[in-house]
Design an enzyme around this catalytic site. Structure first.
Site, short mmCIF file in Angstrom:
data_model
loop_
_atom_site.label_atom_id
_atom_site.label_comp_id
_atom_site.label_asym_id
_atom_site.label_seq_id
_atom_site.Cartn_x
_atom_site.Cartn_y
_atom_site.Cartn_z
N ARG A 59 2.16 0.29 -4.29
CA ARG A 59 2.43 0.99 -3.02
C ARG A 59 3.53 2.05 -3.21
O ARG A 59 3.47 3.11 -2.61
CB ARG A 59 2.82 -0.03 -1.93
CG ARG A 59 1.63 -0.90 -1.53
CD ARG A 59 2.00 -1.91 -0.47
NE ARG A 59 2.43 -1.28 0.78
CZ ARG A 59 3.09 -1.93 1.74
NH1 ARG A 59 3.38 -3.21 1.60
NH2 ARG A 59 3.45 -1.30 2.84
N HIS A 109 12.04 -3.21 8.26
CA HIS A 109 11.31 -4.04 7.30
C HIS A 109 11.62 -3.65 5.85
O HIS A 109 10.86 -4.00 4.94
CB HIS A 109 9.79 -3.96 7.55
CG HIS A 109 9.36 -4.67 8.80
ND1 HIS A 109 8.11 -4.50 9.39
CD2 HIS A 109 10.00 -5.57 9.59
CE1 HIS A 109 8.03 -5.25 10.47
NE2 HIS A 109 9.15 -5.90 10.63
N CYS A 117 18.55 -7.27 -5.43
CA CYS A 117 18.77 -8.18 -6.56
C CYS A 117 18.99 -9.58 -6.00
O CYS A 117 19.87 -9.79 -5.17
CB CYS A 117 19.97 -7.74 -7.38
SG CYS A 117 20.30 -8.87 -8.74
N GLY A 175 2.26 4.34 16.99
CA GLY A 175 1.44 3.92 15.85
C GLY A 175 1.70 2.51 15.36
O GLY A 175 1.76 2.27 14.17
N THR A 176 1.83 1.60 16.31
CA THR A 176 1.99 0.20 15.88
C THR A 176 1.11 -0.71 16.73
O THR A 176 0.95 -0.47 17.93
CB THR A 176 3.47 -0.25 15.89
OG1 THR A 176 3.55 -1.64 15.58
CG2 THR A 176 4.16 0.02 17.20
N ASN A 201 -0.41 5.83 20.70
CA ASN A 201 -1.17 5.09 19.68
C ASN A 201 -2.63 5.55 19.73
O ASN A 201 -3.12 6.03 20.74
CB ASN A 201 -1.10 3.59 19.97
CG ASN A 201 -1.31 2.74 18.73
OD1 ASN A 201 -0.62 2.94 17.72
ND2 ASN A 201 -2.25 1.83 18.77
N LEU A 202 -3.29 5.36 18.61
CA LEU A 202 -4.69 5.76 18.52
C LEU A 202 -5.55 5.08 19.58
O LEU A 202 -6.47 5.67 20.14
CB LEU A 202 -5.22 5.39 17.12
CG LEU A 202 -6.57 5.94 16.71
CD1 LEU A 202 -6.55 7.46 16.72
CD2 LEU A 202 -6.94 5.43 15.32
N GLU A 203 -5.21 3.84 19.88
CA GLU A 203 -5.98 3.03 20.83
C GLU A 203 -4.99 2.10 21.53
O GLU A 203 -3.85 1.98 21.06
CB GLU A 203 -7.00 2.20 20.05
CG GLU A 203 -6.30 1.27 19.07
CD GLU A 203 -7.15 0.80 17.90
OE1 GLU A 203 -8.34 1.11 17.87
OE2 GLU A 203 -6.57 0.13 17.05
P1 OAD Z 1 -0.90 -2.08 12.02
O1 OAD Z 1 -1.85 -1.78 10.91
O2 OAD Z 1 -0.89 -3.46 12.54
O3 OAD Z 1 -1.19 -1.12 13.26
C1 OAD Z 1 -1.27 0.27 13.12
C2 OAD Z 1 -1.56 0.87 14.48
O4 OAD Z 1 -1.59 2.27 14.33
C3 OAD Z 1 -2.90 0.45 15.10
O5 OAD Z 1 -2.71 0.08 16.46
C4 OAD Z 1 -3.77 1.71 14.99
O6 OAD Z 1 -4.67 1.85 16.08
C5 OAD Z 1 -2.71 2.80 15.04
N1 OAD Z 1 -3.11 4.05 14.36
C6 OAD Z 1 -3.89 4.21 13.27
N2 OAD Z 1 -4.00 5.50 12.94
C7 OAD Z 1 -3.28 6.20 13.85
C8 OAD Z 1 -3.00 7.59 14.06
N3 OAD Z 1 -3.50 8.53 13.26
N4 OAD Z 1 -2.22 7.93 15.11
C9 OAD Z 1 -1.71 6.98 15.94
N5 OAD Z 1 -1.94 5.67 15.80
C10 OAD Z 1 -2.70 5.28 14.77
O7 OAD Z 1 0.55 -1.63 11.52
P2 OAD Z 1 1.98 -2.00 12.13
O8 OAD Z 1 1.90 -2.20 13.60
O9 OAD Z 1 2.94 -1.01 11.61
O10 OAD Z 1 5.11 -5.97 8.27
O11 OAD Z 1 2.25 -3.38 11.44
C11 OAD Z 1 3.45 -4.04 11.71
C12 OAD Z 1 3.88 -4.85 10.52
O12 OAD Z 1 2.82 -5.70 10.11
C13 OAD Z 1 4.16 -4.04 9.27
O13 OAD Z 1 5.46 -3.49 9.26
C14 OAD Z 1 4.01 -5.06 8.19
C15 OAD Z 1 2.72 -5.68 8.67
O14 OAD Z 1 2.45 -6.97 8.26
C16 OAD Z 1 5.53 -6.61 7.17
O15 OAD Z 1 5.00 -6.48 6.09
C17 OAD Z 1 6.71 -7.51 7.42
#
Ligand code: OAD
Length: 233
Positions: A59, A109, A117, A175-176, A201-203
């Site tokens: 990554r 995060h 370390c 975007g979460t 957000n996208l949806e």
């Molecule tokens: P997710 O993959 O759960 O969600 C991403 C969100 O972004 C979804 O609701 C999509 O619809 C939206 N999305 C996708 N493309 C987009 C775009 N072009 N514009 C706007 N929105 C868009 O990711 P996170 O919510 O970031 O944690 O996930 C939260 C945490 O879960 C991460 O930080 C990670 C993961 O497990 C750890 O690893 C601790």
């Protein structure tokens, strides 16, 4: 939106999706390709450190292939031009907010380009693979791990985030999916403090119903529009 003096912004994987970084929960996303318990827990790391170090090396390496997009750049513009207080909290471990021009980013995060370390517990800027067990730049022990918060671990700077949520007048989530706590609960904290709440957000996310306002579409379009509104009025 008038008289906004304090804004808290939370971003997630969706803000980096258009840069070409996989989100976690979309079809074909990272959590379909890899098991969370294998690559994102302390237990998974203890069981198979090579697998975990290799996953984060991959990554980190992938960051060299991507660039910030208009959503990252718009948030940097907000930092530069907004006269009130703003706190940008990201769940993302990429460095695209910084590459888009933001200088004050709270990575709750952790960060791919940081090493932690497990011997001296110090964090160091890091841009190389870890799978070959390089020494810690500070104590020289070969006990580095990614400086990324795993499930079961405490995210960074929670006190600072809750303090900002308690006094903000606008909370914006970008975007979460609203699937992972404690970040998923920030909207309720902000509401309890009387703040306006907006989802970009996208949806509709899992927590969409908690927001007073939601706008759905691409972050690269919605975020510059919203920043323009804040700075314009
Ligand atoms: P997710 O993959 O759960 O969600 C991403 C969100 O972004 C979804 O609701 C999509 O619809 C939206 N999305 C996708 N493309 C987009 C775009 N072009 N514009 C706007 N929105 C868009 O990711 P996170 O919510 O970031 O944690 O996930 C939260 C945490 O879960 C991460 O930080 C990670 C993961 O497990 C750890 O690893 C601790």
């Amino acid at each position: 939106m008038t008289e906004l003096k304090r804004i808290v912004i939370l971003t997630g994987a969706g803000v980096s999706a258009e840069s070409g970084i996989d989100t976690f929960r979309s079809a074909g996303g990272l959590w379909e390709q890899h098991k969370v318990e294998d690559v994102a827990t302390p237990e998974g790391f203890a069981r198979d450190p090579d697998l975990v170090l290799g996953f984060y090396d991959m990554r980190r390496e992938a960051l060299t292939q991507v660039e910030a997009n208009d959503a990252h750049r718009a948030l940097a513009r907000l930092e530069a031009e907004y006269s009130g207080e703003r706190l940008l909290v990201t769940q993302n471990v990429d460095d695209l907010h910084e590459r888009g021009g933001s200088t004050q980013v709270l990575h709750m995060h952790g960060e791919l380009k940081s090493a932690l370390c497990t011997s001296c517990e110090m964090r160091s800027a890091w841009d190389a693979p870890m799978v070959d067990r390089p020494p810690c730049p500070i104590c020289r022990a070969s006990t580095l791990r990614p400086d990324v918060v795993w499930f079961g671990e405490m995210p960074y700077q929670m006190e600072r985030i809750y303090a900002a949520l308690a006094t903000c007048d606008l909370f914006v989530s970008i975007g979460t999916s609203g699937a992972v706590y404690p970040a998923a609960g920030f909207v309720q904290e902000a509401r309890a403090a009387g703040a306006q709440t907006l989802e970009l957000n996208l949806e509709p996310s899992e927590g969409s119903h908690h927001f007073a306002q939601s706008r759905h579409g691409l972050a690269s379009e919605l975020v510059p529009e919203w920043v323009g509104e804040i700075l314009g009025g």
